[in-house]
Design an enzyme around this catalytic site. Sequence first.
Site, PDB file in Angstrom:
ATOM      1  N   TYR A  49      -5.002   3.812   6.720  1.00  0.00           N
ATOM      2  CA  TYR A  49      -5.153   2.752   7.200  1.00  0.00           C
ATOM      3  C   TYR A  49      -6.306   3.609   8.032  1.00  0.00           C
ATOM      4  O   TYR A  49      -7.347   2.778   8.321  1.00  0.00           O
ATOM      5  CB  TYR A  49      -3.947   2.787   8.662  1.00  0.00           C
ATOM      6  CG  TYR A  49      -2.685   1.951   7.746  1.00  0.00           C
ATOM      7  CD1 TYR A  49      -3.093   0.539   8.504  1.00  0.00           C
ATOM      8  CD2 TYR A  49      -1.750   2.403   6.796  1.00  0.00           C
ATOM      9  CE1 TYR A  49      -1.771  -0.351   7.830  1.00  0.00           C
ATOM     10  CE2 TYR A  49      -0.311   1.638   6.635  1.00  0.00           C
ATOM     11  CZ  TYR A  49      -0.344   0.725   6.657  1.00  0.00           C
ATOM     12  OH  TYR A  49       0.676  -0.334   6.921  1.00  0.00           O
TER      13      TYR A  49
ATOM     14  N   LYS B  79       1.068  -1.169   0.316  1.00  0.00           N
ATOM     15  CA  LYS B  79       0.167  -0.086  -0.071  1.00  0.00           C
ATOM     16  C   LYS B  79       1.464   1.146  -0.123  1.00  0.00           C
ATOM     17  O   LYS B  79       1.772   1.330   0.258  1.00  0.00           O
ATOM     18  CB  LYS B  79      -1.074   0.508   1.284  1.00  0.00           C
ATOM     19  CG  LYS B  79      -0.230   0.343   2.471  1.00  0.00           C
ATOM     20  CD  LYS B  79       1.425   0.497   3.114  1.00  0.00           C
ATOM     21  CE  LYS B  79       0.876   2.440   3.411  1.00  0.00           C
ATOM     22  NZ  LYS B  79       2.128   2.298   3.918  1.00  0.00           N
TER      23      LYS B  79
HETATM   24  P1  NAD Z   1      12.229   1.196   2.198  1.00  0.00           P
HETATM   25  O1  NAD Z   1      12.550   2.962   1.928  1.00  0.00           O
HETATM   26  O2  NAD Z   1      13.197   1.423   3.837  1.00  0.00           O
HETATM   27  O3  NAD Z   1      12.424   0.556   0.665  1.00  0.00           O
HETATM   28  C1  NAD Z   1      12.863   0.804  -0.142  1.00  0.00           C
HETATM   29  C2  NAD Z   1      13.164   0.271  -1.289  1.00  0.00           C
HETATM   30  O4  NAD Z   1      13.189   0.138  -2.232  1.00  0.00           O
HETATM   31  C3  NAD Z   1      15.045   0.158  -1.094  1.00  0.00           C
HETATM   32  O5  NAD Z   1      15.179  -1.422  -0.973  1.00  0.00           O
HETATM   33  C4  NAD Z   1      15.277   0.777  -1.585  1.00  0.00           C
HETATM   34  O6  NAD Z   1      16.547   0.343  -1.571  1.00  0.00           O
HETATM   35  C5  NAD Z   1      14.709   0.161  -2.959  1.00  0.00           C
HETATM   36  N1  NAD Z   1      14.393   0.787  -3.924  1.00  0.00           N
HETATM   37  C6  NAD Z   1      14.424   1.174  -5.062  1.00  0.00           C
HETATM   38  N2  NAD Z   1      14.402   2.345  -5.684  1.00  0.00           N
HETATM   39  C7  NAD Z   1      14.342   3.019  -5.609  1.00  0.00           C
HETATM   40  C8  NAD Z   1      14.051   4.595  -5.310  1.00  0.00           C
HETATM   41  N3  NAD Z   1      14.422   5.459  -6.501  1.00  0.00           N
HETATM   42  N4  NAD Z   1      14.945   5.290  -3.935  1.00  0.00           N
HETATM   43  C9  NAD Z   1      13.953   4.861  -3.118  1.00  0.00           C
HETATM   44  N5  NAD Z   1      14.557   3.732  -2.731  1.00  0.00           N
HETATM   45  C10 NAD Z   1      14.513   2.188  -4.040  1.00  0.00           C
HETATM   46  O7  NAD Z   1      10.701   1.703   2.306  1.00  0.00           O
HETATM   47  P2  NAD Z   1       9.868   0.530   3.016  1.00  0.00           P
HETATM   48  O8  NAD Z   1       9.239   0.761   4.342  1.00  0.00           O
HETATM   49  O9  NAD Z   1      10.566  -0.288   2.939  1.00  0.00           O
HETATM   50  O10 NAD Z   1       8.772   0.789   2.001  1.00  0.00           O
HETATM   51  C11 NAD Z   1       8.216  -0.080   0.783  1.00  0.00           C
HETATM   52  C12 NAD Z   1       6.710  -0.112   0.463  1.00  0.00           C
HETATM   53  O11 NAD Z   1       5.928  -0.642   1.442  1.00  0.00           O
HETATM   54  C13 NAD Z   1       6.171   1.413   0.044  1.00  0.00           C
HETATM   55  O12 NAD Z   1       4.783   1.381  -0.270  1.00  0.00           O
HETATM   56  C14 NAD Z   1       5.502   1.400   1.839  1.00  0.00           C
HETATM   57  O13 NAD Z   1       4.543   1.825   2.063  1.00  0.00           O
HETATM   58  C15 NAD Z   1       5.340   0.065   2.067  1.00  0.00           C
HETATM   59  N6  NAD Z   1       4.754   0.134   3.619  1.00  0.00           N
HETATM   60  C16 NAD Z   1       3.994  -1.427   3.864  1.00  0.00           C
HETATM   61  C17 NAD Z   1       3.873  -1.563   5.385  1.00  0.00           C
HETATM   62  C18 NAD Z   1       2.864  -2.012   5.877  1.00  0.00           C
HETATM   63  O14 NAD Z   1       2.913  -2.465   6.768  1.00  0.00           O
HETATM   64  N7  NAD Z   1       1.963  -2.660   4.982  1.00  0.00           N
HETATM   65  C19 NAD Z   1       4.852  -0.258   6.434  1.00  0.00           C
HETATM   66  C20 NAD Z   1       5.885   0.184   6.214  1.00  0.00           C
HETATM   67  C21 NAD Z   1       5.673   0.339   4.339  1.00  0.00           C
END
Ligand code: NAD
Length: 369
Positions: free
Chosen positions: A219, A134
Site C-alpha cells: 500500500y 493484491k
Molecule cells: P483468509 O485466510 O481469510 O481467506 C482465504 C480463503 O482462501 C479462505 O476461505 C480459505 O479457505 C481459502 N483457501 C483456499 N486454499 C487455501 C490454502 N491452501 N490455504 C489457505 N487458505 C486457502 O484471507 P483473506 O484475508 O480473505 O485474504 C485473501 C486475499 O485477499 C489475499 O490475497 C489478501 O492479500 C487479500 N486481501 C486484500 C485486502 C484489501 O484490502 N484489498 C484485505 C485483506 C486481504
Amino acid sequence: MSTSRREFIASVSAAVAVGMTQGGFHSAASAAEDKKLGVALVGLGSLSNHQLAPALQKTQHCRLSAIVTGTPEKERTWADRYQIDQRHVYNYDSFDKIAGDDSIDIVYIVLPNSMHAEYTIRAARAGKHVICEKPMANTSEECRQMIAACQEASRLLAIGYRCQFEPRHMRCMEFAREKSMGAIKMIEAGFGFKIGDPNQWRLKKSLAGGGALMDVGIYALQACRYLTGEEPLSIVAQETKTDAQKFAEVDESLTWTMRFPSGVLAYCSTSYNFNGLNRFRAFADNGWFGMDPAYSYNDNRLESSQGSTDLPQQDQFATEMDQFAKCIQDNRPSRVSGEEGLKDLIAIEAIYRSVQSQSLVELGSQKSA
Ligand code: NAD
C-alpha cells in the site's frame, strides 16, 4: 459484456420501461437487477465475508451471483444468506464449469497470494473478466502470465487496489498532479500491523510469497507510485527480524527508499510486528499533504499544510467493483490493471533483492511488460 456504456444505459432504461408497463415497478426493479454484472467470489475467507459480500449488496452495477469454496459448510450458509442457487455454487474441482454459467461476468479471486495466478488464468480461459486481490501474484513472471491469459481471452483484468477509489487518496492524487502545493520533493509512507496466529498462510512463503511487504507494505509502495505517477529508478532496502521463529519464512519489518525520475525520494516502511503505522505524507515546494490513517477500510483522514479536508466516507470495495463493471461496459482497461500489479511486483522483487545483496538495486532500464 462488451456493450458500450450508452447502449447499456439505453438497455437498462428500456428494460425498466417494459417492466413498468408489464408488471409495475417491482419487475422494473428486477429487470435493472438482471442487468447488473454477476460476480463470483472465489475464496470465502475474511475479506469476502466481511468486506466484499457486504459491498456487493451496495453496488449499482454488480451483484453477487456465484461462489467458489472448498468448504461444504460455507456452500450452505452463503447460499442461504445471499440466495444463491445451487447451480451457481462451485468448489475448486468444479471451478472450470463456470465457463458455462452465464450468471457470472466477473470472477473475483480472494485466495492466498500463491493461488492468484492459477485462478486468474483459469477464470480468463473460462471466458470471465477478473478482479484479483493484491498482491497480484508471488512473482512478476506470474503477473506476466496472468496479463497474457486475459489478453488472449480478450477479458479485462483488475487488481484489488481499493485505495485508488478512496476519495481522500483521489484528492491527494489531484494535489500531486495539479501541483497545488508545488512539486513533490519527498514522500514518507508506511503500513504495518501486528500479525496474530503464527500458523496462518500469511507467514508461509509458499502461500504468501513474502511477508509484511507483500501484504501491507504494498500500500505504501502504491501510494508513492500513484502520487509521483512514476516508476522507481533505484531502490535500497533493509530488513530486521526480532522474532526469528514466527518470521522464519517471511519478512517481519522492512524499510526501503526509492528514487524516482523526477528526483523525488520516497522512504517507506512496513512491519508485521507492531500496530499504528498507517500513513503517508508528501512534502512539496509550498506545503505538504497526506493521510493518517491512510489505508483503513473506514475513517481515513486527509490533512495538509492548508488544513484538514472533509470528504464523504464510501465503501471502497463497492466503488472498485462498480468502476470495473463500467470498464467492462465501456470496453476499456481498468485504472488498476494487471500492468499496475506487475509494476508493484517488479518493485517488490527489487526490494527483496536489495535486502539480500545489501546494495542499491537499479531499475532504470527494466521494462515492465
Ligand atoms: P483468509 O485466510 O481469510 O481467506 C482465504 C480463503 O482462501 C479462505 O476461505 C480459505 O479457505 C481459502 N483457501 C483456499 N486454499 C487455501 C490454502 N491452501 N490455504 C489457505 N487458505 C486457502 O484471507 P483473506 O484475508 O480473505 O485474504 C485473501 C486475499 O485477499 C489475499 O490475497 C489478501 O492479500 C487479500 N486481501 C486484500 C485486502 C484489501 O484490502 N484489498 C484485505 C485483506 C486481504
